[in-house]
Enzyme design. Structure first.
Site, PDB file in Angstrom:
ATOM      1  N   ASP A  32      62.893  48.009  10.923  1.00 31.41           N
ATOM      2  CA  ASP A  32      61.613  48.044   9.869  1.00 31.41           C
ATOM      3  C   ASP A  32      60.840  47.432   8.768  1.00 31.41           C
ATOM      4  OD1 ASP A  32      58.702  48.128  10.951  1.00 31.41           O
ATOM      5  OD2 ASP A  32      59.538  50.918  11.916  1.00 31.41           O
ATOM      6  N   ASN A  80      57.738  43.000  21.521  1.00 32.66           N
ATOM      7  CA  ASN A  80      57.291  42.309  20.308  1.00 32.66           C
ATOM      8  C   ASN A  80      56.869  41.069  20.644  1.00 32.66           C
ATOM      9  OD1 ASN A  80      60.434  43.339  18.413  1.00 32.66           O
ATOM     10  ND2 ASN A  80      57.742  44.023  17.877  1.00 32.66           N
TER      11      ASN A  80
END
Ligand code: FPP
Length: 251
Positions: A32, A80
């Site tokens: 991330d 996503n």
């Protein structure tokens, strides 16, 4: 001047402290912070993802060298798909880009490539790249490199429950369910649960990753953005992991 000021020296110092017989067998990673890494440099988000691929190269190679048995990378979640189309397309080009240069090395290093997640919605070029990677490494017996693509933990559990129900209804299995049987319906059927989960970028969440499998994993968080994550951070995570007492509910 400190004794351990270069990266090389710091690495050697950490390697001396780490017990090489207790390297976590399975490490899972939530990669991330690519976007924030790019923003802080005034670069487009794509530059962060591109640099993130460089980190993947380094982490895969270094984990292999340390003797990690399974490395699972969260590369694209079921959530996503809510990103802008250009970014989805960009992220979808990364597995192919990575495997284009790395596959020969992975084959040689005896690494086995695997996909966890639902391939159905993945663009054909991603499915093709992963299928080729899997095929080329099918006979390998070393580190398993799991790419989690279009992966969601809840989706995985629901899918497993449905497959189990189908098998009960068709008489393939009886209606008794225990943890072992249920696990065998997950994407990670033949793979031991992660010993260590690493998440970069300062977020302290699991974000629908390996919900079942992380039950007893040690969690390690760092503020470092994924593109800046390097072998020193990995060694630090492993060292910290080795200082913890895993009790699995016992005293
Ligand atoms: C999460 O947030 C990260 C991703 C959705 C993608 C991660 C992908 C990689 C690191 C490259 C994968 C490489 C291969 C070879 C498959 P973010 O990074 O967009 O960061 P932000 O929260 O700072 O915006």
């Amino acid at each position: 001047m400190t004794d351990f000021n270069t990266q090389e020296q710091q690495e050697q110092a950490l390697l001396q402290k780490i017990d090489r017989t207790r390297i976590p067998a399975h490490i899972a990673m939530i990669m991330d912070g690519n976007g924030r890494w790019a923003r802080e440099r005034g670069l487009p988000r794509s530059a962060g993802h591109r640099q993130g691929v460089e980190t993947v190269r380094e982490v895969v190679s270094y984990s292999h060298g340390l003797g990690v048995k399974v490395l699972t990378l969260f590369a694209f979640s079921t959530e996503n798909w809510n990103r802008p189309p250009w970014e989805i397309n960009f992220l979808m080009s990364l597995p192919e880009q990575y495997l284009h240069t790395e596959l020969p090395k992975l084959v040689e290093k005896n690494v086995q490539i695997n996909l966890i997640g639902d391939p159905e919605r993945l663009p054909v070029q991603v499915r093709k790249a992963i299928a080729e990677g899997r095929e080329a490494t099918r006979r390998n017996t070393g580190m398993i490199l799991n790419f989690a693509l279009n992966y969601g933990g809840r989706m995985e559990i629901v899918r497993a429950a449905q497959a189990l129900v189908n098998d009960v209804l068709s008489g393939k299995t009886d209606a008794r369910v225990d943890e072992g049987k249920f696990s065998s319906y997950l994407y990670t059927a033949a793979i031991p649960d992660p010993d260590l989960l690493i998440r970069t970028s300062g977020e302290h969440r699991i974000s629908n990753f390996l919900l079942w499998q992380l039950a007893y994993s040690e969690l390690w968080f760092t503020k470092v953005y994924w593109p800046d994550f390097n072998r020193l951070h990995l060694l630090q995570a492993i060292y910290d992991y080795q200082q913890r007492q895993r009790r699995f509910g016992k005293i």
